[in-house]
Design a protein around this motif. Structure first.
Motif, PDB file in Angstrom:
ATOM      1  N   TYR A  72      21.526 -24.554 -75.751  1.00  0.00           N
ATOM      2  CA  TYR A  72      22.831 -25.196 -75.943  1.00  0.00           C
ATOM      3  C   TYR A  72      23.048 -26.232 -74.850  1.00  0.00           C
ATOM      4  O   TYR A  72      22.373 -26.224 -73.804  1.00  0.00           O
ATOM      5  CB  TYR A  72      23.956 -24.162 -75.945  1.00  0.00           C
ATOM      6  CG  TYR A  72      24.075 -23.352 -74.670  1.00  0.00           C
ATOM      7  CD1 TYR A  72      25.002 -23.692 -73.680  1.00  0.00           C
ATOM      8  CD2 TYR A  72      23.244 -22.246 -74.443  1.00  0.00           C
ATOM      9  CE1 TYR A  72      25.098 -22.945 -72.507  1.00  0.00           C
ATOM     10  CE2 TYR A  72      23.341 -21.503 -73.274  1.00  0.00           C
ATOM     11  CZ  TYR A  72      24.268 -21.858 -72.316  1.00  0.00           C
ATOM     12  OH  TYR A  72      24.364 -21.120 -71.152  1.00  0.00           O
ATOM     13  N   PHE A 109      23.444 -19.914 -80.756  1.00  0.00           N
ATOM     14  CA  PHE A 109      24.374 -19.933 -79.628  1.00  0.00           C
ATOM     15  C   PHE A 109      25.807 -20.102 -80.119  1.00  0.00           C
ATOM     16  O   PHE A 109      26.097 -20.965 -80.949  1.00  0.00           O
ATOM     17  CB  PHE A 109      24.048 -21.052 -78.653  1.00  0.00           C
ATOM     18  CG  PHE A 109      25.064 -21.144 -77.538  1.00  0.00           C
ATOM     19  CD1 PHE A 109      25.034 -20.242 -76.491  1.00  0.00           C
ATOM     20  CD2 PHE A 109      26.072 -22.104 -77.566  1.00  0.00           C
ATOM     21  CE1 PHE A 109      25.986 -20.295 -75.478  1.00  0.00           C
ATOM     22  CE2 PHE A 109      27.025 -22.163 -76.554  1.00  0.00           C
ATOM     23  CZ  PHE A 109      26.981 -21.249 -75.510  1.00  0.00           C
ATOM     24  N   GLN A 111      29.908 -20.123 -78.533  1.00  0.00           N
ATOM     25  CA  GLN A 111      30.906 -20.028 -77.475  1.00  0.00           C
ATOM     26  C   GLN A 111      32.264 -20.309 -78.094  1.00  0.00           C
ATOM     27  O   GLN A 111      32.494 -21.395 -78.626  1.00  0.00           O
ATOM     28  CB  GLN A 111      30.629 -21.045 -76.359  1.00  0.00           C
ATOM     29  CG  GLN A 111      31.627 -20.989 -75.219  1.00  0.00           C
ATOM     30  CD  GLN A 111      31.274 -21.978 -74.123  1.00  0.00           C
ATOM     31  OE1 GLN A 111      30.113 -22.311 -73.928  1.00  0.00           O
ATOM     32  NE2 GLN A 111      32.275 -22.461 -73.408  1.00  0.00           N
ATOM     33  N   ALA A 116      35.947 -26.067 -75.424  1.00  0.00           N
ATOM     34  CA  ALA A 116      34.885 -25.588 -74.544  1.00  0.00           C
ATOM     35  C   ALA A 116      33.790 -26.652 -74.426  1.00  0.00           C
ATOM     36  O   ALA A 116      33.288 -27.147 -75.414  1.00  0.00           O
ATOM     37  CB  ALA A 116      34.307 -24.291 -75.082  1.00  0.00           C
ATOM     38  N   ARG A 119      29.197 -26.373 -75.621  1.00  0.00           N
ATOM     39  CA  ARG A 119      28.893 -25.443 -76.713  1.00  0.00           C
ATOM     40  C   ARG A 119      28.080 -26.093 -77.835  1.00  0.00           C
ATOM     41  O   ARG A 119      27.719 -25.432 -78.798  1.00  0.00           O
ATOM     42  CB  ARG A 119      30.175 -24.822 -77.271  1.00  0.00           C
ATOM     43  CG  ARG A 119      30.996 -25.723 -78.166  1.00  0.00           C
ATOM     44  CD  ARG A 119      32.342 -25.118 -78.537  1.00  0.00           C
ATOM     45  NE  ARG A 119      32.283 -23.984 -79.421  1.00  0.00           N
ATOM     46  CZ  ARG A 119      32.333 -24.050 -80.753  1.00  0.00           C
ATOM     47  NH1 ARG A 119      32.399 -25.226 -81.352  1.00  0.00           N
ATOM     48  NH2 ARG A 119      32.310 -22.948 -81.481  1.00  0.00           N
TER      49      ARG A 119
END
Length: 307
Positions: A72, A109, A111, A116, A119
């Motif tokens: 990521y 991945f 998040q 954020a 991500r």
């Protein structure tokens, strides 16, 4: 005779890893090479370099033949630097005339959060010319599919994500595909389907024909944008995003205003259009510009891709 390799995790084929089969293809090859991939989850970063073309990746079963990784953008490399979005893909296809079928490309991945940083996690990046994806799935969250450059065609594919999950500057046609938006839990802004960064000098960017736009059952209505224009900060020439949704069925999750800005790039100055869409998310208003029958005459696979 066409060369063929078999990849199987249980050791019953020629290789146990997909990358090992690609490495076996000669650089500069001008004859097709088929790589058959048996069912299994192949956790590896796979790269088809620019000097290797005419490769066919054929999965045994779309849902059960998965190439996946979890890099990521915010991940740190050996030098302690963030790898960034462009180094995050699970699969890089830089060769041309590559065909993939019956496969899932995935980046696992995740998040949570609306703002954020880091991500972005790409499942597949493609830069070659004449690349084709048939009956494939692309799974991720933010920036799932990076149609970076070149030309590519997606037929009967499934694509999912939440933020900008189809993005880039390629000439790309998506036909009879399902575009599935994942719920971020917002009542009003659950993400963006597309983020084209088409060169201003290019006549075409992304074209979606006969696609279905769906969402998680929990998704709030009127909360997902069709897209927003992406003007990369490192762009080398002017950008004017080009995206057309044509004869598509739009779910109730699509926002009434359709498109929005990304930083200082606004839909009104880009090439973001629709034509004869249907469904609960279909609206015709000043924010959602419609093409005319004459203007869509060249909105075909051959017209956009040239092949």
């Amino acid at each position: 005779m066409e060369k063929e390799y078999i990849v199987a995790k249980d050791g019953s084929g020629d290789f146990t890893k997909v990358q090992a089969a690609i490495d076996a293809v000669a650089c500069g090859n001008d004859q097709p090479v088929t790589i058959r991939i048996k069912k299994g989850v192949y956790k590896e970063v796979v790269t088809i370099p620019a000097e290797k073309s005419f490769i066919k990746l054929v999965g045994e079963d779309r849902e059960e033949t998965v190439i996946t990784y979890d890099n990521y953008a915010g991940m740190l490399d050996a030098n302690g630097e963030k790898i960034g979005t462009f180094r995050s893909p699970s699969v890089f296809i830089d060769g041309s005339n590559v065909t993939a079928s019956n496969l899932t490309f995935e980046n696992t991945f995740f998040q949570p959060g609306f703002d954020a940083m880091g991500r972005q996690a790409v499942a597949l990046s493609t830069t070659g010319e004449g690349n084709t994806f048939i009956n494939c799935s692309f799974k991720g969250y933010q920036d799932t599919l990076y149609a970076q450059s070149g030309s590519c065609y997606f037929l009967n594919c499934y694509l999912e994500g939440d933020v900008d999950y189809i993005f880039g500057a390629a000439h790309a046609v998506f036909e009879n595909c399902q575009l599935h938006s994942l719920d971020r839990g917002s009542k009003t802004e659950n993400g963006y389907v597309t983020a084209a960064s088409t060169k201003a000098s290019d006549a075409y960017g992304f074209l979606f024909i006969n696609c279905t736009l769906t969402a998680d059952e929990t998704m709030a209505p009127n909360s997902v944008y069709l897209g927003r224009p992406w003007h990369p900060s490192m762009r080398m020439e002017p950008v004017c995003a080009a995206t057309v949704f044509m004869h598509c069925e739009l779910g109730a999750h699509i926002r009434e205003d359709g498109w929005t800005n990304m930083h200082d790039a606004y839909p009104e100055t880009e090439r973001l259009y629709e034509y004869e869409n249907t469904g609960a998310g279909c609206q015709i208003n000043e924010k959602r510009r419609q093409l005319t029958a004459k203007e869509v005459q060249h909105c075909t696979k051959q017209g956009v891709l040239g092949w």
